[in-house]
Design a protein around this motif. Structure first.
Motif, PDB file in Angstrom:
ATOM      1  N   GLY A 218       0.820  -1.196   0.000  1.00  0.00           N
ATOM      2  CA  GLY A 218       0.000   0.000   0.000  1.00  0.00           C
ATOM      3  C   GLY A 218       0.852   1.242   0.000  1.00  0.00           C
ATOM      4  N   LEU A 219       0.202   2.367   0.233  1.00  0.00           N
ATOM      5  CA  LEU A 219       0.869   3.666   0.279  1.00  0.00           C
ATOM      6  C   LEU A 219       1.055   4.074   1.734  1.00  0.00           C
ATOM      7  CD1 LEU A 219       1.842   6.323  -1.066  1.00  0.00           C
ATOM      8  CD2 LEU A 219      -0.553   7.076  -1.021  1.00  0.00           C
ATOM      9  N   VAL A 220       2.272   4.447   2.080  1.00  0.00           N
ATOM     10  CA  VAL A 220       2.573   4.849   3.448  1.00  0.00           C
ATOM     11  C   VAL A 220       3.567   5.998   3.414  1.00  0.00           C
ATOM     12  CG1 VAL A 220       4.453   3.163   3.670  1.00  0.00           C
ATOM     13  CG2 VAL A 220       3.265   3.959   5.718  1.00  0.00           C
ATOM     14  N   GLN A 221       3.516   6.851   4.416  1.00  0.00           N
ATOM     15  CA  GLN A 221       4.467   7.957   4.496  1.00  0.00           C
ATOM     16  C   GLN A 221       5.807   7.467   5.040  1.00  0.00           C
ATOM     17  OE1 GLN A 221       2.523  11.021   6.861  1.00  0.00           O
ATOM     18  NE2 GLN A 221       1.908  12.080   4.996  1.00  0.00           N
ATOM     19  N   ALA A 222       6.838   8.172   4.699  1.00  0.00           N
ATOM     20  CA  ALA A 222       8.163   7.843   5.216  1.00  0.00           C
ATOM     21  C   ALA A 222       8.122   7.807   6.742  1.00  0.00           C
ATOM     22  CB  ALA A 222       9.183   8.865   4.742  1.00  0.00           C
TER      23      ALA A 222
ATOM     24  N   GLY B  16      23.124 -26.933  -0.475  1.00  0.00           N
ATOM     25  CA  GLY B  16      24.212 -25.966  -0.502  1.00  0.00           C
ATOM     26  C   GLY B  16      24.019 -24.795  -1.437  1.00  0.00           C
ATOM     27  N   VAL B  17      22.809 -24.263  -1.503  1.00  0.00           N
ATOM     28  CA  VAL B  17      22.587 -23.071  -2.319  1.00  0.00           C
ATOM     29  C   VAL B  17      22.235 -21.906  -1.403  1.00  0.00           C
ATOM     30  CG1 VAL B  17      21.839 -24.412  -4.294  1.00  0.00           C
ATOM     31  CG2 VAL B  17      20.130 -23.512  -2.714  1.00  0.00           C
ATOM     32  N   SER B  18      22.439 -20.711  -1.935  1.00  0.00           N
ATOM     33  CA  SER B  18      22.211 -19.507  -1.150  1.00  0.00           C
ATOM     34  C   SER B  18      20.729 -19.154  -1.102  1.00  0.00           C
ATOM     35  CB  SER B  18      22.981 -18.341  -1.767  1.00  0.00           C
ATOM     36  OG  SER B  18      22.595 -17.128  -1.166  1.00  0.00           O
ATOM     37  N   SER B  19      20.249 -18.831   0.080  1.00  0.00           N
ATOM     38  CA  SER B  19      18.862 -18.405   0.237  1.00  0.00           C
ATOM     39  C   SER B  19      18.677 -16.926  -0.086  1.00  0.00           C
ATOM     40  CB  SER B  19      18.374 -18.688   1.660  1.00  0.00           C
ATOM     41  OG  SER B  19      18.310 -20.081   1.892  1.00  0.00           O
ATOM     42  N   THR B  20      19.755 -16.241  -0.460  1.00  0.00           N
ATOM     43  CA  THR B  20      19.662 -14.826  -0.790  1.00  0.00           C
ATOM     44  C   THR B  20      19.666 -14.583  -2.304  1.00  0.00           C
ATOM     45  OG1 THR B  20      22.052 -14.457  -0.721  1.00  0.00           O
ATOM     46  CG2 THR B  20      20.842 -14.240   1.352  1.00  0.00           C
ATOM     47  N   SER B  21      19.706 -15.641  -3.079  1.00  0.00           N
ATOM     48  CA  SER B  21      19.718 -15.521  -4.531  1.00  0.00           C
ATOM     49  C   SER B  21      18.358 -15.886  -5.108  1.00  0.00           C
ATOM     50  CB  SER B  21      20.775 -16.444  -5.129  1.00  0.00           C
ATOM     51  OG  SER B  21      20.660 -16.500  -6.546  1.00  0.00           O
ATOM     52  N   ALA B  22      17.855 -15.042  -6.006  1.00  0.00           N
ATOM     53  CA  ALA B  22      16.570 -15.323  -6.639  1.00  0.00           C
ATOM     54  C   ALA B  22      16.601 -16.639  -7.416  1.00  0.00           C
ATOM     55  CB  ALA B  22      16.185 -14.168  -7.563  1.00  0.00           C
ATOM     56  N   ASP B  23      17.766 -17.000  -7.918  1.00  0.00           N
ATOM     57  CA  ASP B  23      17.898 -18.237  -8.699  1.00  0.00           C
ATOM     58  C   ASP B  23      17.669 -19.487  -7.854  1.00  0.00           C
ATOM     59  OD1 ASP B  23      20.624 -16.953 -10.754  1.00  0.00           O
ATOM     60  OD2 ASP B  23      18.446 -16.767 -10.954  1.00  0.00           O
ATOM     61  N   SER B  24      17.686 -19.342  -6.535  1.00  0.00           N
ATOM     62  CA  SER B  24      17.509 -20.493  -5.643  1.00  0.00           C
ATOM     63  C   SER B  24      16.056 -20.828  -5.385  1.00  0.00           C
ATOM     64  CB  SER B  24      18.209 -20.229  -4.303  1.00  0.00           C
ATOM     65  OG  SER B  24      19.599 -20.058  -4.475  1.00  0.00           O
ATOM     66  N   TYR B  25      15.158 -20.027  -5.914  1.00  0.00           N
ATOM     67  CA  TYR B  25      13.734 -20.207  -5.633  1.00  0.00           C
ATOM     68  C   TYR B  25      12.977 -20.589  -6.899  1.00  0.00           C
ATOM     69  CZ  TYR B  25      14.776 -18.000  -1.183  1.00  0.00           C
ATOM     70  OH  TYR B  25      15.305 -17.727   0.045  1.00  0.00           O
ATOM     71  N   GLY B  26      12.106 -21.591  -6.754  1.00  0.00           N
ATOM     72  CA  GLY B  26      11.337 -22.044  -7.900  1.00  0.00           C
ATOM     73  C   GLY B  26       9.870 -21.681  -7.855  1.00  0.00           C
ATOM     74  N   ILE B  27       9.445 -21.102  -6.743  1.00  0.00           N
ATOM     75  CA  ILE B  27       8.023 -20.772  -6.577  1.00  0.00           C
ATOM     76  C   ILE B  27       7.940 -19.285  -6.255  1.00  0.00           C
ATOM     77  CG2 ILE B  27       5.894 -21.309  -5.337  1.00  0.00           C
ATOM     78  CD1 ILE B  27       7.487 -23.862  -4.320  1.00  0.00           C
ATOM     79  N   TRP B  28       7.122 -18.563  -7.012  1.00  0.00           N
ATOM     80  CA  TRP B  28       7.013 -17.110  -6.824  1.00  0.00           C
ATOM     81  C   TRP B  28       5.566 -16.675  -6.702  1.00  0.00           C
ATOM     82  CZ3 TRP B  28      11.112 -13.754  -6.288  1.00  0.00           C
ATOM     83  CH2 TRP B  28      12.375 -14.292  -6.506  1.00  0.00           C
ATOM     84  N   GLY B  29       5.316 -15.717  -5.816  1.00  0.00           N
ATOM     85  CA  GLY B  29       4.020 -15.082  -5.725  1.00  0.00           C
ATOM     86  C   GLY B  29       3.912 -13.969  -6.752  1.00  0.00           C
ATOM     87  N   GLN B  30       2.769 -13.315  -6.769  1.00  0.00           N
ATOM     88  CA  GLN B  30       2.480 -12.348  -7.821  1.00  0.00           C
ATOM     89  C   GLN B  30       3.009 -10.942  -7.539  1.00  0.00           C
ATOM     90  OE1 GLN B  30       0.601 -12.879  -5.350  1.00  0.00           O
ATOM     91  NE2 GLN B  30      -0.609 -11.050  -4.912  1.00  0.00           N
ATOM     92  N   GLY B  31       3.426 -10.644  -6.341  1.00  0.00           N
ATOM     93  CA  GLY B  31       3.938  -9.318  -6.019  1.00  0.00           C
ATOM     94  C   GLY B  31       2.888  -8.407  -5.430  1.00  0.00           C
ATOM     95  N   THR B  32       3.340  -7.545  -4.531  1.00  0.00           N
ATOM     96  CA  THR B  32       2.467  -6.542  -3.936  1.00  0.00           C
ATOM     97  C   THR B  32       3.237  -5.224  -3.884  1.00  0.00           C
ATOM     98  OG1 THR B  32       1.045  -6.037  -2.022  1.00  0.00           O
ATOM     99  CG2 THR B  32       3.130  -7.161  -1.548  1.00  0.00           C
ATOM    100  N   LEU B  33       2.576  -4.141  -4.280  1.00  0.00           N
ATOM    101  CA  LEU B  33       3.248  -2.849  -4.429  1.00  0.00           C
ATOM    102  C   LEU B  33       3.301  -2.097  -3.106  1.00  0.00           C
ATOM    103  CD1 LEU B  33       4.486  -0.608  -6.212  1.00  0.00           C
ATOM    104  CD2 LEU B  33       2.142   0.163  -6.667  1.00  0.00           C
TER     105      LEU B  33
END
Length: 128
Positions: A9-13, A106-123
């Motif tokens: 959502g929209l939030v102020q700094a 032995g893969v990094s959990s901080t790399s996007a390439d390590s994940y095979g399942i993705w949600g749709q995103g929230t702004l």
């Protein structure tokens, strides 16, 4: 397995938001899970992650001390509590999951390439 992100959502700094990532089709206790974000015109970047085994947690430096990632396996949901938000946190936030066991293979959990399942995103929009 599907992931559904919500809570943007929209939030102020200086404000706060809590993002949720609900999993269906598999228990969050058997997923390594992470949050990534993509700012307008930018590339997808790592934000935070929590491993299935031992619950080890990782953060990118820019959110340490402000964001907190957690999993509620009873609710099959991962959360990202975001405090002290800054305009530069503005982005589409994606949740991701992986069932292979990052520690075991032995893969990094901080790399996007390590994940095979993705949600749709929230702004998330932080105004100054």
């Amino acid at each position: 397995v599907q992931l559904q992100a919500s809570g943007g959502g929209l939030v102020q700094a200086g404000g706060s938001l809590r993002l949720s990532c609900a999993a269906s089709g598999r228990s969050t206790s058997s997923l390594d899970m992470g949050w990534f974000r993509q700012a307008p015109g930018g590339e997808r970047e790592f934000v935070a992650a929590v491993r299935m085994h031992g619950g080890r947690i990782y953060y990118t430096d820019s959110v340490k001390g402000r964001f907190a990632v957690s999993k509620d396996n009873a609710k099959n949901t991962m959360y990202l509590q975001m405090n002290s938000l800054k305009p530069e946190d503005t982005a589409v936030y994606y949740c991701a999951g992986d069932a292979r066991g990052h520690q075991r293979i032995g893969v990094s959990s901080t790399s996007a390439d390590s994940y095979g399942i993705w949600g749709q995103g929230t702004l998330v929009t932080v105004s100054s």
